[in-house]
Motif scaffolding. Structure first.
Motif, PDB file in Angstrom:
ATOM      1  N   ARG A  45       6.493 -41.556 -20.674  1.00  0.00           N
ATOM      2  CA  ARG A  45       5.863 -40.488 -21.505  1.00  0.00           C
ATOM      3  C   ARG A  45       6.615 -39.347 -21.764  1.00  0.00           C
ATOM      4  O   ARG A  45       7.470 -38.678 -20.942  1.00  0.00           O
ATOM      5  N   LYS A  46       6.475 -38.936 -23.137  1.00  0.00           N
ATOM      6  CA  LYS A  46       7.167 -37.497 -23.484  1.00  0.00           C
ATOM      7  C   LYS A  46       6.345 -36.546 -23.684  1.00  0.00           C
ATOM      8  O   LYS A  46       5.234 -36.850 -23.916  1.00  0.00           O
ATOM      9  N   THR A  47       6.545 -35.414 -22.921  1.00  0.00           N
ATOM     10  CA  THR A  47       5.969 -34.263 -23.049  1.00  0.00           C
ATOM     11  C   THR A  47       6.867 -33.313 -23.807  1.00  0.00           C
ATOM     12  O   THR A  47       7.978 -33.170 -23.367  1.00  0.00           O
ATOM     13  N   PHE A  48       6.435 -32.518 -24.735  1.00  0.00           N
ATOM     14  CA  PHE A  48       6.854 -31.426 -25.548  1.00  0.00           C
ATOM     15  C   PHE A  48       6.337 -30.048 -25.319  1.00  0.00           C
ATOM     16  O   PHE A  48       5.053 -30.064 -25.195  1.00  0.00           O
ATOM     17  N   VAL A  49       7.288 -29.314 -24.951  1.00  0.00           N
ATOM     18  CA  VAL A  49       6.844 -27.867 -24.856  1.00  0.00           C
ATOM     19  C   VAL A  49       7.442 -26.791 -25.912  1.00  0.00           C
ATOM     20  O   VAL A  49       8.314 -27.082 -26.248  1.00  0.00           O
ATOM     21  N   GLN A  50       6.405 -25.953 -26.252  1.00  0.00           N
ATOM     22  CA  GLN A  50       6.792 -24.867 -27.449  1.00  0.00           C
ATOM     23  C   GLN A  50       7.900 -24.201 -26.951  1.00  0.00           C
ATOM     24  O   GLN A  50       8.016 -23.674 -26.015  1.00  0.00           O
ATOM     25  N   GLY A  51       8.840 -24.268 -27.947  1.00  0.00           N
ATOM     26  CA  GLY A  51      10.078 -23.657 -27.886  1.00  0.00           C
ATOM     27  C   GLY A  51      11.327 -24.326 -27.432  1.00  0.00           C
ATOM     28  O   GLY A  51      12.456 -23.854 -27.567  1.00  0.00           O
ATOM     29  N   LYS A  52      11.021 -25.601 -26.871  1.00  0.00           N
ATOM     30  CA  LYS A  52      12.114 -26.476 -26.636  1.00  0.00           C
ATOM     31  C   LYS A  52      12.736 -27.122 -28.047  1.00  0.00           C
ATOM     32  O   LYS A  52      12.096 -27.369 -28.953  1.00  0.00           O
ATOM     33  N   LYS A  53      13.964 -27.465 -27.712  1.00  0.00           N
ATOM     34  CA  LYS A  53      14.786 -28.236 -28.976  1.00  0.00           C
ATOM     35  C   LYS A  53      14.432 -29.808 -28.897  1.00  0.00           C
ATOM     36  O   LYS A  53      14.617 -30.430 -27.866  1.00  0.00           O
ATOM     37  N   VAL A  54      14.255 -30.432 -29.766  1.00  0.00           N
ATOM     38  CA  VAL A  54      14.273 -31.940 -30.132  1.00  0.00           C
ATOM     39  C   VAL A  54      14.876 -32.467 -31.121  1.00  0.00           C
ATOM     40  O   VAL A  54      15.386 -31.747 -32.062  1.00  0.00           O
ATOM     41  N   LEU A  55      15.289 -33.603 -31.097  1.00  0.00           N
ATOM     42  CA  LEU A  55      16.006 -34.447 -32.037  1.00  0.00           C
ATOM     43  C   LEU A  55      14.914 -35.450 -32.866  1.00  0.00           C
ATOM     44  O   LEU A  55      14.112 -35.677 -32.313  1.00  0.00           O
ATOM     45  N   LEU A  56      14.916 -35.692 -34.202  1.00  0.00           N
ATOM     46  CA  LEU A  56      13.949 -36.244 -34.955  1.00  0.00           C
ATOM     47  C   LEU A  56      14.822 -37.399 -35.481  1.00  0.00           C
ATOM     48  O   LEU A  56      15.894 -37.668 -36.005  1.00  0.00           O
ATOM     49  N   TYR A  57      13.881 -38.788 -35.307  1.00  0.00           N
ATOM     50  CA  TYR A  57      14.454 -39.877 -35.562  1.00  0.00           C
ATOM     51  C   TYR A  57      14.390 -40.277 -37.081  1.00  0.00           C
ATOM     52  O   TYR A  57      13.261 -40.136 -37.607  1.00  0.00           O
ATOM     53  N   HIS A  58      15.181 -40.452 -37.803  1.00  0.00           N
ATOM     54  CA  HIS A  58      15.365 -40.490 -39.288  1.00  0.00           C
ATOM     55  C   HIS A  58      15.330 -42.025 -39.754  1.00  0.00           C
ATOM     56  O   HIS A  58      16.302 -42.776 -39.591  1.00  0.00           O
ATOM     57  N   SER A  59      14.069 -42.464 -40.106  1.00  0.00           N
ATOM     58  CA  SER A  59      13.952 -43.935 -40.255  1.00  0.00           C
ATOM     59  C   SER A  59      14.715 -44.630 -41.407  1.00  0.00           C
ATOM     60  O   SER A  59      14.896 -45.559 -41.423  1.00  0.00           O
ATOM     61  N   MET A  60      15.099 -43.532 -42.336  1.00  0.00           N
ATOM     62  CA  MET A  60      16.001 -44.271 -43.681  1.00  0.00           C
ATOM     63  C   MET A  60      17.309 -44.800 -42.895  1.00  0.00           C
ATOM     64  O   MET A  60      17.836 -45.476 -43.760  1.00  0.00           O
ATOM     65  N   PHE A  61      17.744 -44.139 -41.859  1.00  0.00           N
ATOM     66  CA  PHE A  61      19.007 -44.534 -41.418  1.00  0.00           C
ATOM     67  C   PHE A  61      19.051 -46.075 -41.132  1.00  0.00           C
ATOM     68  O   PHE A  61      20.187 -46.745 -40.905  1.00  0.00           O
ATOM     69  N   LYS A  62      18.141 -46.444 -40.869  1.00  0.00           N
ATOM     70  CA  LYS A  62      17.807 -47.902 -40.372  1.00  0.00           C
ATOM     71  C   LYS A  62      18.186 -48.927 -41.471  1.00  0.00           C
ATOM     72  O   LYS A  62      18.962 -50.069 -41.067  1.00  0.00           O
ATOM     73  N   LEU A  63      17.984 -48.495 -42.483  1.00  0.00           N
ATOM     74  CA  LEU A  63      18.448 -49.292 -43.870  1.00  0.00           C
ATOM     75  C   LEU A  63      19.595 -49.398 -44.107  1.00  0.00           C
ATOM     76  O   LEU A  63      20.354 -50.137 -44.838  1.00  0.00           O
ATOM     77  N   ILE A  64      20.550 -48.291 -43.765  1.00  0.00           N
ATOM     78  CA  ILE A  64      21.944 -48.193 -44.215  1.00  0.00           C
ATOM     79  C   ILE A  64      22.863 -49.087 -43.061  1.00  0.00           C
ATOM     80  O   ILE A  64      22.647 -49.150 -41.951  1.00  0.00           O
ATOM     81  N   ALA A  65      23.782 -49.647 -43.567  1.00  0.00           N
ATOM     82  CA  ALA A  65      24.452 -50.353 -42.962  1.00  0.00           C
ATOM     83  C   ALA A  65      25.507 -49.847 -41.910  1.00  0.00           C
ATOM     84  O   ALA A  65      26.281 -50.685 -41.336  1.00  0.00           O
ATOM     85  N   GLU A  66      25.676 -48.686 -41.976  1.00  0.00           N
ATOM     86  CA  GLU A  66      26.788 -47.892 -41.191  1.00  0.00           C
ATOM     87  C   GLU A  66      26.062 -47.979 -39.753  1.00  0.00           C
ATOM     88  O   GLU A  66      25.262 -47.206 -39.135  1.00  0.00           O
ATOM     89  N   LYS A  67      26.979 -48.773 -38.758  1.00  0.00           N
ATOM     90  CA  LYS A  67      26.809 -48.986 -37.729  1.00  0.00           C
ATOM     91  C   LYS A  67      26.668 -47.791 -36.598  1.00  0.00           C
ATOM     92  O   LYS A  67      26.024 -47.541 -35.695  1.00  0.00           O
ATOM     93  N   LEU A  68      27.830 -46.964 -36.903  1.00  0.00           N
ATOM     94  CA  LEU A  68      27.903 -45.840 -35.960  1.00  0.00           C
ATOM     95  C   LEU A  68      27.385 -44.483 -36.432  1.00  0.00           C
ATOM     96  O   LEU A  68      27.484 -43.506 -35.665  1.00  0.00           O
ATOM     97  N   ARG A  69      26.587 -44.555 -37.434  1.00  0.00           N
ATOM     98  CA  ARG A  69      25.962 -43.205 -37.715  1.00  0.00           C
ATOM     99  C   ARG A  69      24.636 -43.128 -36.785  1.00  0.00           C
ATOM    100  O   ARG A  69      23.872 -44.024 -36.718  1.00  0.00           O
TER     101      ARG A  69
END
Length: 129
Positions: A45-69
């Motif tokens: 379970r992920k809990t997010f608190v106001q003011g904390k930093k987070v990373l966003l999953y970019h789903s378009m990169f799933k289609l790109i063939a670059e493995k290490l990106r």
């Protein structure tokens, strides 16, 4: 008399087949329940608190063939947490605010401080027994 015996045997076979089907159905339901309990137990379970930093999953990169990106985009700041897992985030660079599903986010941990330690390196190392 033979017709009655054949008819009775057929009825017994049908009843036995029905019992096997019911048993398989019950076994399948028990298996699904156990699998669901195990899967739910393993979900973090992920809990997010106001003011904390987070990373966003970019789903378009799933289609790109670059493995290490990396598929995770720059750190955002959580501005508001809604019910049912929706989170409003703001970009520090562009100062845009938008809502995303909490499943697409993960906490951002600041990097550790690296201390520069100087090591004495011998030019010609000799091994002594």
């Amino acid at each position: 008399m033979k017709e009655d015996e054949v008819g009775n045997k057929r009825k017994l076979d049908i009843q036995e087949l029905e019992a096997i089907r019911n048993n398989a159905y019950e076994s399948n339901m028990i298996y699904k329940e156990k699998t669901k309990v195990y899967h739910d137990k393993m979900i973090s379970r992920k809990t997010f608190v106001q003011g904390k930093k987070v990373l966003l999953y970019h789903s378009m990169f799933k289609l790109i063939a670059e493995k290490l990106r990396s598929r995770w985009v720059r750190p955002f700041v959580v501005t508001r947490v809604f019910d049912h897992g929706a989170v409003e985030i703001t970009s520090k660079q562009t100062s845009k605010t938008f809502k995303v599903n909490g499943h697409r986010l993960k906490p951002f941990y600041e990097g550790f401080e690296v201390k520069n330690e100087e090591l004495d390196v011998l030019e010609n190392p000799t091994y002594q027994d």
